[in-house]
Design an enzyme around this catalytic site. Structure first.
Site, PDB file in Angstrom:
ATOM      1  N   THR A 171      -4.496  -9.154   0.270  1.00 35.97           N
ATOM      2  CA  THR A 171      -3.865  -8.999  -1.047  1.00 35.97           C
ATOM      3  C   THR A 171      -4.333 -10.135  -1.950  1.00 35.97           C
ATOM      4  O   THR A 171      -4.523 -11.260  -1.497  1.00 35.97           O
ATOM      5  CB  THR A 171      -2.322  -8.908  -0.952  1.00 35.97           C
ATOM      6  OG1 THR A 171      -1.781  -8.880  -2.273  1.00 35.97           O
ATOM      7  CG2 THR A 171      -1.707 -10.021  -0.165  1.00 35.97           C
ATOM      8  N   CYS A 203      11.766  13.548  -7.733  1.00 36.75           N
ATOM      9  CA  CYS A 203      12.208  14.138  -9.000  1.00 36.75           C
ATOM     10  C   CYS A 203      12.705  13.039  -9.938  1.00 36.75           C
ATOM     11  O   CYS A 203      13.487  12.174  -9.531  1.00 36.75           O
ATOM     12  CB  CYS A 203      13.320  15.154  -8.754  1.00 36.75           C
ATOM     13  SG  CYS A 203      13.999  15.814 -10.284  1.00 36.75           S
ATOM     14  N   ASN A 245       0.824  -1.204   0.000  1.00 43.54           N
ATOM     15  CA  ASN A 245       0.000   0.000   0.000  1.00 43.54           C
ATOM     16  C   ASN A 245       0.859   1.256   0.000  1.00 43.54           C
ATOM     17  O   ASN A 245       1.994   1.253   0.479  1.00 43.54           O
ATOM     18  CB  ASN A 245      -0.939   0.006   1.208  1.00 43.54           C
ATOM     19  CG  ASN A 245      -1.925  -1.135   1.135  1.00 43.54           C
ATOM     20  OD1 ASN A 245      -2.111  -1.727   0.074  1.00 43.54           O
ATOM     21  ND2 ASN A 245      -2.555  -1.458   2.247  1.00 43.54           N
ATOM     22  N   HIS A 268       5.948  -0.556  -2.600  1.00 43.16           N
ATOM     23  CA  HIS A 268       5.513   0.203  -3.779  1.00 43.16           C
ATOM     24  C   HIS A 268       5.545   1.707  -3.548  1.00 43.16           C
ATOM     25  O   HIS A 268       4.838   2.456  -4.207  1.00 43.16           O
ATOM     26  CB  HIS A 268       4.098  -0.232  -4.199  1.00 43.16           C
ATOM     27  CG  HIS A 268       4.048  -1.622  -4.742  1.00 43.16           C
ATOM     28  ND1 HIS A 268       2.883  -2.358  -4.831  1.00 43.16           N
ATOM     29  CD2 HIS A 268       5.017  -2.438  -5.225  1.00 43.16           C
ATOM     30  CE1 HIS A 268       3.152  -3.552  -5.343  1.00 43.16           C
ATOM     31  NE2 HIS A 268       4.439  -3.624  -5.584  1.00 43.16           N
TER      32      HIS A 268
HETATM   33  P1  NAD Z   1      -6.086  -6.003  -4.880  1.00 46.76           P
HETATM   34  O1  NAD Z   1      -7.040  -4.866  -5.068  1.00 46.76           O
HETATM   35  O2  NAD Z   1      -5.603  -6.731  -6.067  1.00 46.76           O
HETATM   36  O3  NAD Z   1      -6.781  -7.078  -3.921  1.00 46.76           O
HETATM   37  C1  NAD Z   1      -7.375  -6.687  -2.712  1.00 46.76           C
HETATM   38  C2  NAD Z   1      -7.586  -7.923  -1.870  1.00 46.76           C
HETATM   39  O4  NAD Z   1      -8.114  -7.496  -0.626  1.00 46.76           O
HETATM   40  C3  NAD Z   1      -8.573  -8.927  -2.462  1.00 46.76           C
HETATM   41  O5  NAD Z   1      -8.037 -10.229  -2.327  1.00 46.76           O
HETATM   42  C4  NAD Z   1      -9.828  -8.734  -1.598  1.00 46.76           C
HETATM   43  O6  NAD Z   1     -10.565  -9.944  -1.470  1.00 46.76           O
HETATM   44  C5  NAD Z   1      -9.220  -8.325  -0.279  1.00 46.76           C
HETATM   45  N1  NAD Z   1     -10.087  -7.512   0.575  1.00 46.76           N
HETATM   46  C6  NAD Z   1     -10.981  -6.549   0.213  1.00 46.76           C
HETATM   47  N2  NAD Z   1     -11.542  -6.000   1.299  1.00 46.76           N
HETATM   48  C7  NAD Z   1     -10.984  -6.613   2.381  1.00 46.76           C
HETATM   49  C8  NAD Z   1     -11.146  -6.471   3.787  1.00 46.76           C
HETATM   50  N3  NAD Z   1     -11.997  -5.584   4.313  1.00 46.76           N
HETATM   51  N4  NAD Z   1     -10.407  -7.269   4.585  1.00 46.76           N
HETATM   52  C9  NAD Z   1      -9.539  -8.184   4.069  1.00 46.76           C
HETATM   53  N5  NAD Z   1      -9.354  -8.366   2.760  1.00 46.76           N
HETATM   54  C10 NAD Z   1     -10.066  -7.582   1.914  1.00 46.76           C
HETATM   55  O7  NAD Z   1      -4.906  -5.437  -3.973  1.00 46.76           O
HETATM   56  P2  NAD Z   1      -3.356  -5.821  -3.881  1.00 46.76           P
HETATM   57  O8  NAD Z   1      -3.201  -7.298  -3.921  1.00 46.76           O
HETATM   58  O9  NAD Z   1      -2.806  -5.059  -2.750  1.00 46.76           O
HETATM   59  O10 NAD Z   1      -2.743  -5.270  -5.236  1.00 46.76           O
HETATM   60  C11 NAD Z   1      -3.135  -4.005  -5.682  1.00 46.76           C
HETATM   61  C12 NAD Z   1      -1.974  -3.071  -6.031  1.00 46.76           C
HETATM   62  O11 NAD Z   1      -2.523  -1.738  -6.030  1.00 46.76           O
HETATM   63  C13 NAD Z   1      -0.881  -3.056  -5.012  1.00 46.76           C
HETATM   64  O12 NAD Z   1       0.302  -3.001  -5.706  1.00 46.76           O
HETATM   65  C14 NAD Z   1      -1.072  -1.764  -4.209  1.00 46.76           C
HETATM   66  O13 NAD Z   1       0.152  -1.070  -4.165  1.00 46.76           O
HETATM   67  C15 NAD Z   1      -1.992  -0.911  -5.053  1.00 46.76           C
HETATM   68  N6  NAD Z   1      -3.125  -0.326  -4.292  1.00 46.76           N
HETATM   69  C16 NAD Z   1      -2.867   0.300  -3.099  1.00 46.76           C
HETATM   70  C17 NAD Z   1      -3.907   0.832  -2.364  1.00 46.76           C
HETATM   71  C18 NAD Z   1      -3.587   1.521  -1.049  1.00 46.76           C
HETATM   72  O14 NAD Z   1      -2.485   2.047  -0.875  1.00 46.76           O
HETATM   73  N7  NAD Z   1      -4.508   1.507  -0.080  1.00 46.76           N
HETATM   74  C19 NAD Z   1      -5.230   0.728  -2.822  1.00 46.76           C
HETATM   75  C20 NAD Z   1      -5.458   0.075  -4.054  1.00 46.76           C
HETATM   76  C21 NAD Z   1      -4.384  -0.446  -4.794  1.00 46.76           C
END
Ligand code: NAD
Length: 251
Positions: free
Chosen positions: A190, A128, A103, A120
């Site tokens: 994730t 920059c 995140n 990430h």
């Molecule tokens: P993803 O969106 O691919 O998957 C999210 C996962 O979280 C899913 O498996 C889902 O079932 C689960 N989920 C949803 N709500 C939940 C809850 N309340 N409790 C537990 N699990 C829950 O996310 P990812 O695998 O982290 O990959 C996405 C990419 O996008 C990453 O590289 C990340 O850096 C980025 N991202 C970051 C943010 C942030 O900083 N908050 C938000 C969105 C995407």
């Protein structure tokens, strides 16, 4: 009698000498930040393949900046939820060595977690593209246009790792070492789709670590490498895990 997965996970935490957590967008969902998979979220308006790559940013900084501006504005008012707080508490209890997070929202740090490896990057600062100077991104006054570096006047980019960019070397080395050295790996929220982050729990499993997963639904990890799957929202489940641990006598 076989203990419940919750009890077994709590016992595994009490036994572990070096526990780590690998977190993804799901742990921040209860703070109001949409995951990639949430319908109607920012990612539907701005498809990641069109707005989240470094190639897109360099080709059309103004267009892509509009997306990052909206994303950063959306993060500004979000606060850590009970899931972030539970992980900070586990660290304070000496039961969690580090968090490796995908995140970019800074919420683990705001919850009080001290050792957070930002795999990430972090959306709360700019970097920059020429001299690598960093600048904090003010929470309440996002620049209208892609900003120039105050030092060298070249284009800056958000401090997050975009598609097409390398993971920061220090974060990669530290995360890999933690995954190799841990005896418990907690995976939270994730989808196991974004590599190389998705490979870290497998590294831990190969070294013999116990793997615990918290998610609202099963993932590719669940059936391959997970010892205890705790299904439900991260805030609720992680709060229960810490309460369960506290209710146990020391190992
Ligand atoms: P993803 O969106 O691919 O998957 C999210 C996962 O979280 C899913 O498996 C889902 O079932 C689960 N989920 C949803 N709500 C939940 C809850 N309340 N409790 C537990 N699990 C829950 O996310 P990812 O695998 O982290 O990959 C996405 C990419 O996008 C990453 O590289 C990340 O850096 C980025 N991202 C970051 C943010 C942030 O900083 N908050 C938000 C969105 C995407």
């Amino acid at each position: 009698m076989t203990p419940s997965p919750m009890r077994a996970a709590a016992e595994a935490f009490r036994r572990a000498k070096r526990a780590i957590a690998v977190t993804g967008a799901g742990i921040s969902a209860e703070s109001g930040i949409p995951t990639f998979r949430d319908a109607g979220g920012i990612w539907e308006k701005y498809p990641p393949e069109e707005y989240a790559s470094i190639g897109n940013y360099l080709a059309a900084p103004e267009k892509v900046w509009a997306f990052w501006r909206e994303l950063a504005a959306g993060l500004a008012d979000c606060r850590p939820n009970p899931g972030h707080l539970a992980l900070a508490k586990l660290e304070a209890m000496g039961l969690l060595e580090a968090i490796i997070t995908q995140n970019v929202d800074n919420l683990h740090q705001e919850a009080g977690s001290r050792r957070v490896i930002e795999y990430h990057g972090n959306a709360r600062y700019l970097i920059c593209l020429d001299c690598a100077a960093t600048e904090p991104l003010p929470k309440d006054s996002f620049p209208e246009r892609p900003p120039d570096c105050p030092r060298c006047r070249h284009l800056m980019k958000p401090g997050v790792v975009m598609f097409g960019e390398m993971i920061p070397v220090q974060a990669m080395i530290e995360a890999e070492a933690l995954a190799r050295g841990c005896d418990l790996c907690l995976i939270v929220g994730t989808s196991a789709q974004v590599f190389p982050a998705a490979g870290l729990p497998e590294v831990a499993k190969r070294q013999g670590a116990c793997v615990i997963e918290v998610n609202i639904e099963p993932t590719d990890f669940t059936f391959d490498i997970v010892d205890y799957f705790l299904q439900g929202p991260a805030g609720t489940i992680l709060s229960q895990v810490t309460s369960e641990i506290k209710s146990m006598s020391p190992p």
